[in-house]
Design a protein around this motif. Structure first.
Motif, mmCIF file in Angstrom:
data_model
loop_
_atom_site.group_PDB
_atom_site.id
_atom_site.type_symbol
_atom_site.label_atom_id
_atom_site.label_comp_id
_atom_site.label_asym_id
_atom_site.label_seq_id
_atom_site.Cartn_x
_atom_site.Cartn_y
_atom_site.Cartn_z
ATOM 1 N N PHE A 493 0.825 -1.207 0.000
ATOM 2 C CA PHE A 493 0.000 0.000 0.000
ATOM 3 C C PHE A 493 0.859 1.258 0.000
ATOM 4 C CE2 PHE A 493 -3.450 -2.777 0.548
ATOM 5 C CZ PHE A 493 -4.615 -2.069 0.317
ATOM 6 N N ALA A 494 1.992 1.214 0.723
ATOM 7 C CA ALA A 494 2.891 2.367 0.718
ATOM 8 C C ALA A 494 3.460 2.599 -0.683
ATOM 9 C CB ALA A 494 4.025 2.143 1.721
ATOM 10 N N THR A 495 3.782 1.531 -1.377
ATOM 11 C CA THR A 495 4.305 1.645 -2.740
ATOM 12 C C THR A 495 3.246 2.204 -3.677
ATOM 13 O OG1 THR A 495 5.806 -0.220 -2.380
ATOM 14 C CG2 THR A 495 5.307 0.356 -4.664
ATOM 15 N N LEU A 496 1.995 1.756 -3.506
ATOM 16 C CA LEU A 496 0.906 2.285 -4.327
ATOM 17 C C LEU A 496 0.727 3.783 -4.124
ATOM 18 C CD1 LEU A 496 -1.877 -0.445 -4.116
ATOM 19 C CD2 LEU A 496 -0.949 0.541 -6.211
ATOM 20 N N ARG A 497 0.772 4.210 -2.870
ATOM 21 C CA ARG A 497 0.606 5.644 -2.592
ATOM 22 C C ARG A 497 1.752 6.452 -3.207
ATOM 23 N NH1 ARG A 497 -1.414 3.502 2.350
ATOM 24 N NH2 ARG A 497 0.660 3.592 3.307
ATOM 25 N N ALA A 498 2.973 5.932 -3.061
ATOM 26 C CA ALA A 498 4.121 6.641 -3.623
ATOM 27 C C ALA A 498 4.042 6.684 -5.149
ATOM 28 C CB ALA A 498 5.414 5.969 -3.175
ATOM 29 N N ALA A 499 3.592 5.560 -5.747
ATOM 30 C CA ALA A 499 3.469 5.525 -7.198
ATOM 31 C C ALA A 499 2.419 6.527 -7.677
ATOM 32 C CB ALA A 499 3.105 4.119 -7.653
ATOM 33 N N GLY A 500 1.296 6.606 -6.954
ATOM 34 C CA GLY A 500 0.256 7.557 -7.334
ATOM 35 C C GLY A 500 0.739 8.987 -7.292
ATOM 36 N N ALA A 501 1.635 9.281 -6.341
ATOM 37 C CA ALA A 501 2.157 10.642 -6.209
ATOM 38 C C ALA A 501 3.231 10.956 -7.240
ATOM 39 C CB ALA A 501 2.716 10.843 -4.799
ATOM 40 N N SER A 502 3.723 9.939 -7.941
ATOM 41 C CA SER A 502 4.840 10.169 -8.867
ATOM 42 C C SER A 502 4.436 9.966 -10.321
ATOM 43 C CB SER A 502 6.001 9.229 -8.518
ATOM 44 O OG SER A 502 5.647 7.869 -8.705
ATOM 45 N N ARG A 503 3.139 9.995 -10.618
ATOM 46 C CA ARG A 503 2.684 9.782 -11.996
ATOM 47 C C ARG A 503 3.303 10.803 -12.952
ATOM 48 N NH1 ARG A 503 -2.496 6.945 -12.644
ATOM 49 N NH2 ARG A 503 -3.039 8.405 -14.293
ATOM 50 N N ALA A 504 3.289 12.050 -12.581
ATOM 51 C CA ALA A 504 3.835 13.089 -13.468
ATOM 52 C C ALA A 504 5.338 12.918 -13.624
ATOM 53 C CB ALA A 504 3.504 14.476 -12.914
ATOM 54 N N GLU A 505 5.998 12.571 -12.541
ATOM 55 C CA GLU A 505 7.458 12.408 -12.574
ATOM 56 C C GLU A 505 7.863 11.268 -13.507
ATOM 57 O OE1 GLU A 505 11.135 11.168 -9.559
ATOM 58 O OE2 GLU A 505 9.119 11.571 -8.765
ATOM 59 N N ILE A 506 7.193 10.118 -13.407
ATOM 60 C CA ILE A 506 7.575 8.976 -14.234
ATOM 61 C C ILE A 506 7.186 9.228 -15.689
ATOM 62 C CG2 ILE A 506 5.510 7.529 -14.031
ATOM 63 C CD1 ILE A 506 9.164 6.355 -13.749
ATOM 64 N N THR A 507 6.108 9.998 -15.921
ATOM 65 C CA THR A 507 5.729 10.366 -17.292
ATOM 66 C C THR A 507 6.824 11.213 -17.929
ATOM 67 O OG1 THR A 507 3.376 10.299 -16.727
ATOM 68 C CG2 THR A 507 3.997 11.501 -18.727
ATOM 69 N N ALA A 508 7.374 12.131 -17.154
ATOM 70 C CA ALA A 508 8.457 12.978 -17.669
ATOM 71 C C ALA A 508 9.707 12.154 -17.956
ATOM 72 C CB ALA A 508 8.771 14.085 -16.657
ATOM 73 N N LYS A 509 9.998 11.171 -17.104
ATOM 74 C CA LYS A 509 11.159 10.311 -17.343
ATOM 75 C C LYS A 509 10.969 9.468 -18.594
ATOM 76 C CE LYS A 509 12.882 9.955 -12.601
ATOM 77 N NZ LYS A 509 13.171 9.072 -11.456
ATOM 78 N N LEU A 510 9.736 8.975 -18.799
ATOM 79 C CA LEU A 510 9.462 8.189 -19.995
ATOM 80 C C LEU A 510 9.764 9.000 -21.257
ATOM 81 C CD1 LEU A 510 8.289 5.756 -21.515
ATOM 82 C CD2 LEU A 510 6.005 6.733 -21.146
ATOM 83 N N ALA A 511 9.466 10.274 -21.244
ATOM 84 C CA ALA A 511 9.698 11.122 -22.420
ATOM 85 C C ALA A 511 11.180 11.229 -22.749
ATOM 86 C CB ALA A 511 9.101 12.510 -22.191
ATOM 87 N N ARG A 512 12.062 10.972 -21.769
ATOM 88 C CA ARG A 512 13.507 11.090 -21.997
ATOM 89 C C ARG A 512 14.160 9.750 -22.354
ATOM 90 N NH1 ARG A 512 13.468 13.700 -16.940
ATOM 91 N NH2 ARG A 512 15.153 12.380 -16.173
ATOM 92 N N VAL A 513 13.398 8.643 -22.336
ATOM 93 C CA VAL A 513 13.957 7.335 -22.691
ATOM 94 C C VAL A 513 14.257 7.318 -24.187
ATOM 95 C CG1 VAL A 513 13.475 4.857 -22.853
ATOM 96 C CG2 VAL A 513 12.801 6.134 -20.816
#
Length: 573
Positions: A493-513
């Motif tokens: 559950f802690a991982t889910l909460r952290a993942a939900g808070a980082s949606r924008a961050e991981i989207t930005a990282k995907l754009a740089r792959v």
């Protein structure tokens, strides 16, 4: 019965089947004497071990009958091995006597009638050495029957000059053994071992399966071993508390801090101790003289493997099989706290699961791919221990990899795939994101009330499958088993909460792959965020297409499908 130089009773059992394999590999012709209905089990196991069975004959026997249901003596039989026994706590006394005592006598007397007999080797337990005599079956029919049989057999053999050798292995460690020590390790893994029965000096010796079968197979070649009993155990086995600490360190779980006298444990409710009362009699401080056994082993060219490596490998198999509940993947185990399955050096694919499933969720896809694959439980989830950052954990997992695999991330596993591809584009050929959660609707059923870590931890397999919208099966059973272990549901559950808070961050990282990236989703769980990346949609499935449509997922990973939902569904039905 065809011509044979060796016969093995109990040939479908844990030691018996390995003994058959060893004898066949060393050029013997072997008759496997089995209970009715065990033939396919033995043949299937030998096929899995790639054993040439040209020299094998299988016959049905009943050691409860004086003639073993075999009839007349068999010409050519030189060596008779008795590995037949009922190995189980809670045995009925009559059943224990019939097989472990009367049956052993029947085998001995049948062997004595064989015209070409060189040796009979009886296999029993390390605690059976003693004077034998009548035993108290009320305190444990299994051990009582083995101890009494040991004394009876040696007395008959001495009186009638029958060439008998007794092998007394301790806790035999190998694939397929889920008895005794296995239950202690399983309770440790599941957080059900608050204290350890016994004392600081309790000694539960172990021995490698290969050592045992090579010793037993070779004993008849040494005339001086007639009339001898040989305890087979590794004297380097640590005392039980140290042994459990070694295993706990490998599994990355807490070791019990206290020991409780076995007399006290016997008086406590079994629901509290998780200890079989009959098993407690094996927890003693006794030590065993193995000097003669070691002399024979050296003559036979047999040596113990390092006991710490043996125990770690054994613990891996207990975790992988859920203590014998299923057949484990042969390559599953821990490396530095990470649970890894498959090819760790030259994989063509690296598969990273989502929440709340684990690497077992890829099993059907792996079968469809029919290629070298590495799958991992993400840090703190499934069976893997908690670790540092996801990126650093991926670097550790990928450290031995020499290929440029396709990196596949399902749901939250997409985070891990993107992190590694961004940092190490030269080590990845392609990235496939399966149901990338950061581009889809949040998994509200897992995050919000009324569900909580405690509720999910107590969910039945059926209810968890219903919540996930997938059929019941090993993937859900594995997820449920992991979520019940201490701390896993909370970390999930802690991982889910952290993942939900980082949606924008991981989207930005995907754009740089910079390596090629494509997306695979189920039609019932579409993307809600726009993307310029190629997207393949599989019809009639939701967030877990690897469980409902493994053939279609494998086809996409191989690069065979990248089209519309209708075409994918038609071409992979």
């Amino acid at each position: 019965m065809a011509h044979t130089d060796s016969i093995v009773f109990g040939a479908a059992g844990f030691i018996g089947r390995s003994l058959v394999a060893e004898l066949l590999r060393t050029g013997h012709t072997v008759t496997a004497a089995l209970r009715a209905g065990s033939q396919d089990r033995l043949r299937g196991w030998l096929d899995e071990q790639h054993v040439d069975t040209t020299g094998l004959t299988i016959t049905t026997t009943d050691i409860g009958e004086p003639d073993l249901a075999l009839g007349e003596p068999v010409e050519g039989v030189r060596d008779v091995y008795n590995a037949a026994a009922v190995m189980k706590f809670g045995l009925d006394a009559e059943v224990a006597r019939r097989v472990n005592l009367d049956g052993a006598v029947h085998v001995l007397e049948w062997a004595a009638r064989q015209p070409d007999l060189r040796r009979i080797v009886h296999i029993t337990g390390y605690r059976a050495v003693g004077d034998g005599g009548p035993q108290d079956y009320g305190n444990g029919a299994y051990e009582a029957s083995k101890v009494e049989a040991d004394g009876v057999l040696r007395a008959i053999a001495a009186e009638r000059n029958i060439p008998l050798t007794v092998a007394n292995p301790a806790g035999v460690i190998g694939a397929g053994q889920y008895f005794g020590l296995a239950d202690i390790i399983d309770n440790l893994w599941r957080g059900r071992l608050p204290a350890l029965p016994g004392s600081a000096e309790t000694f539960v010796p172990v021995v490698d399966l290969d050592y045992v079968v090579r010793f037993i197979a070779g004993v008849p070649t040494l005339p001086e071993t007639v009339g001898k009993s040989y305890p087979l155990l590794d004297p380097a086995t640590p005392a039980l508390p140290e042994l459990i600490r070694l295993v706990a360190d490998h599994l990355r779980v807490p070791a019990p801090r206290f020991t409780l006298p076995t007399a006290l444990v016997r008086r406590l409710p079994r629901a509290l101790t998780n200890a079989d009362p009959e098993a407690l009699s094996f927890l003693s401080t006794d030590r065993y003289d193995t000097s003669e056994s070691e002399v024979v082993a050296r003559r036979l060219g047999v040596a113990h493997p390092p006991v710490d490596e043996l125990l770690r490998s054994y613990a891996d198999r207990i975790v992988a099989s859920r203590n014998g509940a299923l057949t484990p993947a042969p390559t599953a185990g821990f490396r530095n706290g990470a649970w890894l399955v498959g090819e760790q050096v030259d994989p063509e694919y690296v598969l990273l699961h989502g929440i709340p499933v684990d690497s077992d969720s890829w099993a059907a896809v792996i079968r469809e791919l029919d290629a070298p694959v590495l799958a991992a439980d993400l840090p703190g989830l499934g069976r893997s221990a908690a670790a540092g950052s996801l990126g650093e954990w991926m670097v550790e997992v990928m450290a031995p990899v020499r290929t440029r695999p396709v990196l596949v991330g399902h749901s939250y596993g997409a985070w891990a795939a993107i992190e590694f591809a961004l940092r190490h584009p030269d080590r990845v050929s392609r990235v496939v994101l399966v149901a990338p959660a950061f581009l889809q609707q949040p998994a509200s059923w897992l995050i919000s009330s009324p569900l909580s870590a405690g509720v999910v931890r107590r969910m039945s397999v059926a209810k968890l499958a219903a919540q996930l919208g997938i059929p019941e099966g090993n993937a859900v059973e594995s997820a449920a088993a992991n979520l019940r272990r201490p701390g896993v549901a909370q970390r999930t559950f802690a991982t889910l909460r952290a993942a939900g808070a980082s949606r924008a961050e991981i989207t930005a990282k995907l754009a740089r792959v910079t390596v090629p990236v494509e997306i695979l989703v189920g039609a019932q769980d579409p993307l809600v965020e726009e993307t310029d990346l190629p997207v393949t949609t599989i019809a009639d499935t939701g967030h877990f297409p690897q469980l409902t449509h493994p053939g279609a997922v494998a086809a996409v990973l191989r690069g065979e499908l990248s089209t519309s939902a209708e075409e994918v569904a038609q071409r992979t039905a």
